[in-house]
Motif scaffolding. Structure first.
Motif, PDB file in Angstrom:
ATOM      1  N   UNK A   1     100.713  70.815  29.452  1.00 40.81           N
ATOM      2  CA  UNK A   1     100.497  70.276  28.116  1.00 40.81           C
ATOM      3  C   UNK A   1     100.295  68.785  28.099  1.00 40.81           C
ATOM      4  N   UNK A   2     100.866  68.101  29.114  1.00 42.43           N
ATOM      5  CA  UNK A   2     100.780  66.644  29.158  1.00 42.43           C
ATOM      6  C   UNK A   2      99.450  66.147  29.698  1.00 42.43           C
ATOM      7  N   UNK A   3      98.654  67.022  30.270  1.00 45.37           N
ATOM      8  CA  UNK A   3      97.359  66.625  30.818  1.00 45.37           C
ATOM      9  C   UNK A   3      96.369  66.438  29.673  1.00 45.37           C
ATOM     10  N   UNK A   4      96.061  65.181  29.370  1.00 42.19           N
ATOM     11  CA  UNK A   4      95.156  64.948  28.231  1.00 42.19           C
ATOM     12  C   UNK A   4      93.701  65.180  28.621  1.00 42.19           C
ATOM     13  N   UNK A   5      93.428  65.252  29.943  1.00 40.97           N
ATOM     14  CA  UNK A   5      92.092  65.605  30.408  1.00 40.97           C
ATOM     15  C   UNK A   5      91.020  64.776  29.728  1.00 40.97           C
ATOM     16  N   UNK A   6      90.092  65.464  29.061  1.00 40.57           N
ATOM     17  CA  UNK A   6      88.988  64.780  28.389  1.00 40.57           C
ATOM     18  C   UNK A   6      89.182  64.738  26.874  1.00 40.57           C
ATOM     19  N   UNK A   7      90.457  64.697  26.437  1.00 38.15           N
ATOM     20  CA  UNK A   7      90.729  64.624  24.994  1.00 38.15           C
ATOM     21  C   UNK A   7      90.124  63.369  24.395  1.00 38.15           C
TER      22      UNK A   7
ATOM     23  N   UNK B   1     101.636  59.524   1.334  1.00 34.02           N
ATOM     24  CA  UNK B   1     101.265  60.682   2.154  1.00 34.02           C
ATOM     25  C   UNK B   1     100.908  60.216   3.563  1.00 34.02           C
ATOM     26  N   UNK B   2     101.508  60.852   4.569  1.00 29.96           N
ATOM     27  CA  UNK B   2     101.312  60.417   5.950  1.00 29.96           C
ATOM     28  C   UNK B   2     100.930  61.583   6.847  1.00 29.96           C
ATOM     29  N   UNK B   3     100.098  61.271   7.849  1.00 31.61           N
ATOM     30  CA  UNK B   3      99.789  62.217   8.916  1.00 31.61           C
ATOM     31  C   UNK B   3     100.487  61.701  10.165  1.00 31.61           C
ATOM     32  N   UNK B   4     101.428  62.485  10.677  1.00 33.65           N
ATOM     33  CA  UNK B   4     102.210  62.064  11.837  1.00 33.65           C
ATOM     34  C   UNK B   4     101.978  63.055  12.967  1.00 33.65           C
ATOM     35  N   UNK B   5     101.393  62.572  14.063  1.00 32.36           N
ATOM     36  CA  UNK B   5     101.029  63.414  15.205  1.00 32.36           C
ATOM     37  C   UNK B   5     101.885  63.046  16.409  1.00 32.36           C
ATOM     38  N   UNK B   6     101.977  63.975  17.357  1.00 32.59           N
ATOM     39  CA  UNK B   6     102.756  63.703  18.564  1.00 32.59           C
ATOM     40  C   UNK B   6     102.045  64.261  19.788  1.00 32.59           C
ATOM     41  N   UNK B   7     102.044  63.461  20.848  1.00 28.06           N
ATOM     42  CA  UNK B   7     101.447  63.853  22.111  1.00 28.06           C
ATOM     43  C   UNK B   7     102.455  63.550  23.216  1.00 28.06           C
ATOM     44  N   UNK B   8     102.872  64.583  23.947  1.00 25.37           N
ATOM     45  CA  UNK B   8     103.837  64.406  25.039  1.00 25.37           C
ATOM     46  C   UNK B   8     103.103  64.372  26.368  1.00 25.37           C
ATOM     47  N   UNK B   9     103.364  63.335  27.181  1.00 24.33           N
ATOM     48  CA  UNK B   9     102.666  63.170  28.451  1.00 24.33           C
ATOM     49  C   UNK B   9     103.653  62.777  29.542  1.00 24.33           C
ATOM     50  N   UNK B  10     103.228  62.982  30.770  1.00 22.71           N
ATOM     51  CA  UNK B  10     104.037  62.564  31.913  1.00 22.71           C
ATOM     52  C   UNK B  10     103.873  61.065  32.178  1.00 22.71           C
ATOM     53  N   UNK B  11     102.699  60.535  31.854  1.00 20.11           N
ATOM     54  CA  UNK B  11     102.392  59.123  32.082  1.00 20.11           C
ATOM     55  C   UNK B  11     101.608  58.613  30.877  1.00 20.11           C
ATOM     56  N   UNK B  12     102.128  57.591  30.212  1.00 23.26           N
ATOM     57  CA  UNK B  12     101.505  57.107  28.971  1.00 23.26           C
ATOM     58  C   UNK B  12     100.325  56.175  29.210  1.00 23.26           C
TER      59      UNK B  12
ATOM     60  N   UNK C   1     103.309  58.803  21.025  1.00 27.99           N
ATOM     61  CA  UNK C   1     102.962  59.124  22.409  1.00 27.99           C
ATOM     62  C   UNK C   1     104.269  59.149  23.203  1.00 27.99           C
ATOM     63  N   UNK C   2     104.750  60.355  23.496  1.00 28.50           N
ATOM     64  CA  UNK C   2     106.072  60.518  24.102  1.00 28.50           C
ATOM     65  C   UNK C   2     105.983  60.621  25.622  1.00 28.50           C
ATOM     66  N   UNK C   3     106.768  59.812  26.296  1.00 25.22           N
ATOM     67  CA  UNK C   3     106.860  59.806  27.754  1.00 25.22           C
ATOM     68  C   UNK C   3     107.975  60.763  28.164  1.00 25.22           C
TER      69      UNK C   3
END
Length: 543
Positions: free
Chosen positions: A421-427, A446-457, A487-489
């Motif tokens: 899941x942490x592989x952002x590849x070609x996102x 009104x807010x849009x709050x997103x999260x992306x978990x990665x091994x390396x930020x 962006x979660x490490x």
């Protein structure tokens, strides 16, 4: 257009692993408890992490439900009866009576819609008096007539002819009868029957069950004149014969039809502007159903079970048109209101799938291996393999219990899944901004709050400018006050916070840092639910 409407168990838009897996597992639990029409669904694309879990345990992704706005297919019913254009009016009338219908679709041999025939069409036909001449002109054959008047065939013969009624004296009638005609005649002297045969008519229809001699029958056979006998009197026979006209002679060919996918809101004006009660539903030119106007007035609402969310802003598009019947979640309550009492199971744990696991245990339902694997995957994902501050002992106990059923080492499997899941590849920046995104109402913002978990930020933060530009575009295009990307490490257990929009001082107040550069690092922060939303909700009170 099924007889029993399905109930969707569905997670939030831009689904994460918990959203997808809780829907699958809870739908399975409900079916095992007797609710066979509950099916899992998803309100968005499957991310890489979830795809890894689904493929590992051999489970298909739930069906995509982009919205639950009521559509024609939701109120359409199966076609009880259809007729062909070549069928006669008596067939149409009997079909209407048999099925208690006021209109019937007309189809060809390939079930393609070619028209509609209604009671009003029949009424107009009778007011306009379908004549015997028009029946003859329509191509109705003598066999068609025999069926309509329920006649016995005393002598077989020619199958065509122009219809005449012998109601006057025979000498007068004979002046209008020509060879090849079909003559309707009642209780007359035998000489009248002989006269008709001598004139070489195609058929003599004898009404009122009048008896004829063997001599007349023999003469008819010799001259190849068909003789039919019916119990109806002459007047009734003539009226019935008018029903031999084909449906094509009265049907409406300029038909208003709908597609199964048409939204009810889009066809409302058409229905209000027309007085028809029934409308055909057509797909690929084929008749697939019927919509009744009364059904449109009171459409049955789509029943929904919300998993892993309860705020309407995060729910599947069109949720206001549906009926929420259950909520299974582990988030704050966001002002949900329902018209009826509903079942709610919301607990302060790290994952919705922890709650679903406990419900399997509570109800004594065995958890299949693949379902156990998905439940375990979701808990590992939401708690970041127990590193998230949202993780509870209940979550840990559930993972250990599920891992035994699934037959996996949860630590080894969990790291592999998180890495996938942490592989952002070609996102792209657009995909990052919408990854695992949820809408929140923070005070008046009104807010849009997103999260992306990665091994390396590093790879993500190298795209910082492009991501911030996309966030600004989303705020403008979609009406958000702010867009936030976390962006979660996973390894170092902290998060970068990227934010665009106003008020930026809300971010500074919430996390006690300088918010002028649209990015900040939050050590130890890994949970949107527990470490991002609560500080924002408190800080907005002081603005």
């Amino acid at each position: 257009m099924s007889e029993q409407k399905v109930i969707y168990a569905i997670g939030h838009r831009n689904p994460d692993t918990d959203s997808i897996c809780s829907a699958i597992a809870y739908a399975n639990l409900k079916r095992n408890m007797g609710c066979e029409n509950v099916v899992p669904a998803r309100a968005g694309s499957v991310n890489k992490e979830t795809k890894y879990a689904l493929e590992y345990f051999g489970v298909e992704a739930p069906q995509l439900v982009s919205d639950i706005y009521p559509r024609v297919k939701d109120i359409a019913v199966k076609v009880q009866k259809s007729v062909k254009a070549t069928d006669n009016l008596r067939t149409l009338g009997m079909a209407m009576k048999e099925c208690n219908l006021r209109s019937i679709p007309v189809v060809d041999d390939e079930n393609k819609l070619i028209g509609m025939a209604s009671v009003s069409d029949l009424a107009k036909a009778y007011f306009q008096e379908i004549t015997l001449d028009s029946v003859s002109a329509s191509g109705a054959c003598i066999n068609d007539i025999a069926n309509v008047i329920e006649a016995d065939v005393l002598v077989a013969g020619n199958n065509e002819g122009k219809i005449k009624v012998a109601a006057a004296c025979m000498e007068k009638v004979a002046e209008s009868i020509k060879a090849g005609d079909v003559v309707i005649i009642g209780n007359r002297p035998e000489s009248a029957f002989i006269k008709c045969i001598d004139l070489k008519v195609a058929c003599v229809i004898i009404t009122g069950n009048t008896t004829i001699s063997d001599e007349v029958v023999a003469k008819a056979k010799a001259e190849n004149v068909m003789i039919l006998s019916t119990a109806f009197d002459t007047y009734s026979t003539a009226r019935l014969i008018s029903q031999c006209a084909p449906i094509s002679s009265i049907m409406t060919t300029d038909v208003i039809s709908f597609k199964p996918s048409d939204m009810l809101s889009d066809i409302k004006g058409v229905l209000e502007a027309n007085e028809y009660r029934n409308y055909p539903v057509v797909e690929n030119d084929k008749l697939v159903g019927i919509v009744n106007k009364d059904k449109f007035m009171m459409p049955e609402k789509q029943q929904i079970i919300l998993t892993d969310h309860n705020e309407l802003a995060q729910a599947v598009e069109g949720i206001e048109s549906g009926k929420i019947i259950e909520v299974v979640d582990h988030h704050r309550f966001g002002g949900l209101q329902t018209s009826d009492p509903i079942f709610i199971n919301v607990r302060p744990v790290g994952c919705t799938c922890t709650i679903v696991t406990n419900m399997y245990q509570q109800y004594g339902v065995e958890i299949p291996k693949e379902i156990a694997g998905l439940l375990m995957s979701a808990i590992i994902s939401d708690t970041v393999l127990f590193k998230s501050p949202t993780c509870t002992q209940t979550d840990k106990d559930a993972v250990e219990y599920l891992a035994k059923i699934a037959g996996v080492d949860y630590k080894e499997y969990g790291m592999a899944m998180l890495k996938a899941g942490a592989d952002i590849g070609d996102m792209t920046p657009a995909q990052i901004v919408k990854n695992d995104s949820k809408e929140f109402q923070i005070g008046n913002y009104p807010m849009l709050i997103s999260q992306l978990s990665v091994m390396d930020t590093d790879q993500v933060m190298a795209m910082q400018d492009e991501i911030l530009a996309e966030m600004a575009r989303v705020c403008t295009a979609e009406g958000y006050a702010m867009s936030i990307v976390i962006v979660t490490d996973i390894i170092n257990e902290g998060s970068y916070l990227l934010f665009s929009g106003e008020p930026k001082n809300l971010i500074g107040e919430a996390f006690k840092q300088d918010a002028s550069k649209s990015v900040m690092y939050l050590p130890g922060v890994m949970s949107r639910k527990k470490q991002i939303i609560p500080p924002l909700s408190e800080a907005v009170k002081s603005l």
